[in-house]
Enzyme design. Sequence first.
Site, PDB file in Angstrom:
ATOM      1  N   HIS A 106       0.852  -1.137  -0.047  1.00 23.34           N
ATOM      2  CA  HIS A 106       0.094   0.026  -0.111  1.00 23.34           C
ATOM      3  C   HIS A 106       0.881   1.266   0.061  1.00 23.34           C
ATOM      4  O   HIS A 106       1.964   1.287   0.807  1.00 23.34           O
ATOM      5  CB  HIS A 106      -0.800   0.083   1.156  1.00 23.34           C
ATOM      6  CG  HIS A 106      -1.938   0.948   1.102  1.00 23.34           C
ATOM      7  ND1 HIS A 106      -1.619   2.412   1.376  1.00 23.34           N
ATOM      8  CD2 HIS A 106      -3.102   0.897   0.618  1.00 23.34           C
ATOM      9  CE1 HIS A 106      -2.954   2.995   1.184  1.00 23.34           C
ATOM     10  NE2 HIS A 106      -3.784   2.348   0.969  1.00 23.34           N
ATOM     11  N   GLU A 120      -4.180   2.372  -7.424  1.00 23.82           N
ATOM     12  CA  GLU A 120      -4.479   3.461  -6.466  1.00 23.82           C
ATOM     13  C   GLU A 120      -3.595   4.537  -6.638  1.00 23.82           C
ATOM     14  O   GLU A 120      -2.421   4.581  -5.951  1.00 23.82           O
ATOM     15  CB  GLU A 120      -4.254   2.913  -5.031  1.00 23.82           C
ATOM     16  CG  GLU A 120      -5.016   1.829  -4.450  1.00 23.82           C
ATOM     17  CD  GLU A 120      -5.623   1.761  -3.017  1.00 23.82           C
ATOM     18  OE1 GLU A 120      -6.478   1.929  -2.718  1.00 23.82           O
ATOM     19  OE2 GLU A 120      -4.594   1.693  -2.373  1.00 23.82           O
TER      20      GLU A 120
END
Length: 264
Positions: free
Chosen positions: A101, A174
Amino acid sequence: MNRRAHTTPTIIANWKMYLRTEGVVTRISALRKFLSTVERKAHIILCPSFPALAEAHRTIGKSLIRLGAQDLFWDDAGPYTGEVSALQLRDCGVHDVIIGHSERRQLLGETDTMVAKKVICATAHGLSPILCVGETAEQRRLGKHNQVVADQLITALRGLPPPGKGKFITVAYEPIWAIGTGKPADPVIAMHMLDHIFQVLLEVYDHPVVERQMRILYGGSTDRHNVTEYVGPGLFSGALVGGASLEVPGFVAMIKNVIQQYHR
Ligand code: PGA
């Protein structure tokens, strides 16, 4: 390009470091109630913080909701203070794990090489990786976004055998500039990146594997109102949701809106 849409969308809640165990349990109990009639129509994966995993697993019980973790370490045991292994995650009932992430890459210095080791370790232990990729605003301004995402993907996946029968690898695009800002990427920009990611994956795996066993999701300020601009047949196969997954009614509405896209 030839991209076959998955017929069951994947919606992942990334609860980051927002919730204590009680908050996790309350939300899962409510989600179980509201989603019991639709849980076969979407893959729903909830990712609470490590200390809440075991209790989350108990609360999920027999429901089809899956439990995910937000990270793991690449070795099975050893002198790694503060780290958590795939085996420990399995003990807690975890099936899926977010890897790489951008908050970890940016705040904790996680590199593509570390991400690659984690992806290999997760898969070796039967955990399904959710590999996060995405560029910064500056990288996009300089026109480097496609290269950055290609490098992240190829470094992470190069050493990884294709997923076994019935297994999936999930990639979440993302864009860092869209995460937590309330301003998602323009859907056209996101779709260009979806096509690009598909092409890059074809450099690593055969076409049938990419088409059938890889899911490409979008993440970054999605909510109940905008999610259908990103997720649906021919679009992304699902969403990785941060802020909007924290409130149960909004998250349930989001899941139902996505399911409707597939059953029009
Ligand atoms: P967001 O977070 O939906 O709050 O933008 C997404 C993520 O960080 O995975």
